[in-house]
Design an enzyme around this catalytic site. Structure first.
Site, PDB file in Angstrom:
ATOM      1  N   CYS A   1      66.625  73.926  80.601  1.00 36.31           N
ATOM      2  CA  CYS A   1      66.156  74.731  79.631  1.00 36.31           C
ATOM      3  C   CYS A   1      64.589  75.069  80.109  1.00 36.31           C
ATOM      4  CB  CYS A   1      66.226  74.019  78.277  1.00 36.31           C
ATOM      5  SG  CYS A   1      68.042  74.096  77.799  1.00 36.31           S
TER       6      CYS A   1
ATOM      7  N   HIS B   1      61.018  76.209  72.888  1.00 32.46           N
ATOM      8  CA  HIS B   1      62.332  76.224  73.343  1.00 32.46           C
ATOM      9  C   HIS B   1      63.067  76.317  72.049  1.00 32.46           C
ATOM     10  CE1 HIS B   1      65.955  75.786  75.224  1.00 32.46           C
ATOM     11  NE2 HIS B   1      66.093  74.492  75.098  1.00 32.46           N
TER      12      HIS B   1
ATOM     13  N   ASN C   1      70.727  77.832  71.040  1.00 36.74           N
ATOM     14  CA  ASN C   1      69.926  77.637  72.345  1.00 36.74           C
ATOM     15  C   ASN C   1      70.559  78.146  73.479  1.00 36.74           C
ATOM     16  OD1 ASN C   1      68.975  76.137  74.699  1.00 36.74           O
ATOM     17  ND2 ASN C   1      69.322  74.253  73.783  1.00 36.74           N
TER      18      ASN C   1
END
Ligand code: COA
Length: 330
Positions: free
Chosen positions: A114, A248, A278
């Site tokens: 990520c 994030h 996500n």
């Protein structure tokens, strides 16, 4: 004088299929209430079975190039941050280079989970400052639905598919990437990993994500504040100078805990995870795009990006928002 990497275009692509919490509750033992309370996620997008990572990257990249008003032939570097390339090789960046007709560009994929997009920003900023590249296309893209264990309620409710892209150009002037920091701790690699396919898997799964959610949560809330403080300090500024923090988009509770630890106001934090979940390396460029679309970024604003993920890895970047004052061609 070293040139600064200035963001001159941005774009995104989200697949049209929406998977709601209620849809998931029909698949595994979960509920809309549990997912909302523990994560803040309401729905996520899922790519069509035949929709590839490279196709999603292309849509976001075309959007970003259109906005930047530049021809794909002028790009000299393409970095695709992804944990879900369509295949081990060729790199997604090369498939994208061909699809765009970016005939002068080199390209490679970057694997940092990520954190991949912010890692790519740091690499591009370095390449521009060193005079190695002048126009760089960065895409963060994921088809995480392909590596999901749809019978594991502790992971399948968290993730989604999508792509976001930016075009960076070398320029002089106050705007651009001011500082970056990168971190890694491979000793925590097992906490978030892709388990390879085994031939006798009772559920017939392909490779799939496994995660220790609680420990990843703790890791995230520890590294986010320190990474943000570091980039701000490196630029000789302080947290109170920040107009916007784009973290994030993993879990609203992680964002809130990190902001509380930093003493940073939630009103100056961007979040869209309720709609997309996500999306790993795509989460920050999609959020950056939407923050700009919603008018939350004005010329001169200071914006910090911060990410964490598989590796374990983390990264932050500090950006002075604004179009290039003077275009430098060399
Ligand atoms: N629906 C209902 N119950 C669930 C569930 C779901 N989707 N997933 C887990 N549970 C259950 C657990 O089995 C556990 O039950 P038990 O108490 O009977 O054992 C209970 O909920 C609490 O589980 P726990 O793991 O402690 O919950 P949590 O508050 O830590 O939330 C996460 C779980 C995954 C949402 C949270 O840990 C998290 O977001 N971690 C970070 C993950 C992440 O961001 N990963 C990507 C990083 S890039």
């Amino acid at each position: 004088m070293a040139l600064q990497a200035q963001i001159v275009g941005w774009g995104k692509y989200l697949p049209s299929r929406v998977l709601t919490n209620d849809d998931l509750a029909a698949m595994v033992d979960t509920s809309d209430e549990w997912i909302r309370q523990r994560t803040g996620i309401i729905e996520r997008r899922i790519a069509a079975p035949n929709e590839t990572t490279a196709e999603m990257a292309l849509r976001a990249a075309q959007d970003a190039l259109r906005m930047a008003g530049i021809s794909s032939r002028d790009i000299d570097l393409i970095i695709v941050a992804t944990a879900t390339p369509d295949q081990e090789f060729p790199a997604t960046a090369c498939i994208l280079q061909d699809a765009l007709g970016a005939s002068r560009a080199g390209g490679f994929d970057l694997s940092a989970g990520c954190s991949g997009f912010v890692y790519a920003l740091a690499m591009a900023a370095g390449a521009i400052a060193a005079g190695m590249s002048r126009l760089v296309l960065i895409v963060g893209v994921e088809k995480l639905s392909r590596i999901m264990d749809w019978s594991d309620r502790s992971t399948c409710v968290l993730f989604g598919d999508g792509a976001g892209a930016v075009v960076l150009r070398g320029g002089e002037g106050p705007s651009g990437i001011l500082s970056t920091t990168l971190g890694a701790d491979g000793s925590g690699g097992d906490l978030l990993a892709l388990r390879p396919k085994v031939s006798d898997d009772p559920n017939g799964r392909g490779p799939y994500i496994t995660m220790d959610g609680r420990r990843v949560f703790k890791f995230a809330t520890r590294v986010m504040p320190s990474a943000v403080s570091q980039v701000v300090k490196e630029a000789g500024l302080s947290l109170s100078d920040l107009q916007l923090l784009i973290p994030h988009q993993a879990n609203q509770r992680i964002i809130e805990a990190a902001c509380e630890a930093m003493g940073f106001p939630m009103e100056r934090t961007f979040s869209n995870l309720e709609r997309y979940g996500n999306t790993s390396a795509a989460s920050i460029p999609i959020a950056l795009c939407e923050a700009a679309e919603e008018g939350r970024l004005a010329d001169g604003d200071l914006v910090a990006l911060v990410s964490f993920g598989a590796g374990l890895s983390w990264a932050a970047a500090l950006i002075r928002w604004g179009r290039a004052e003077r275009v430098v061609w060399y």
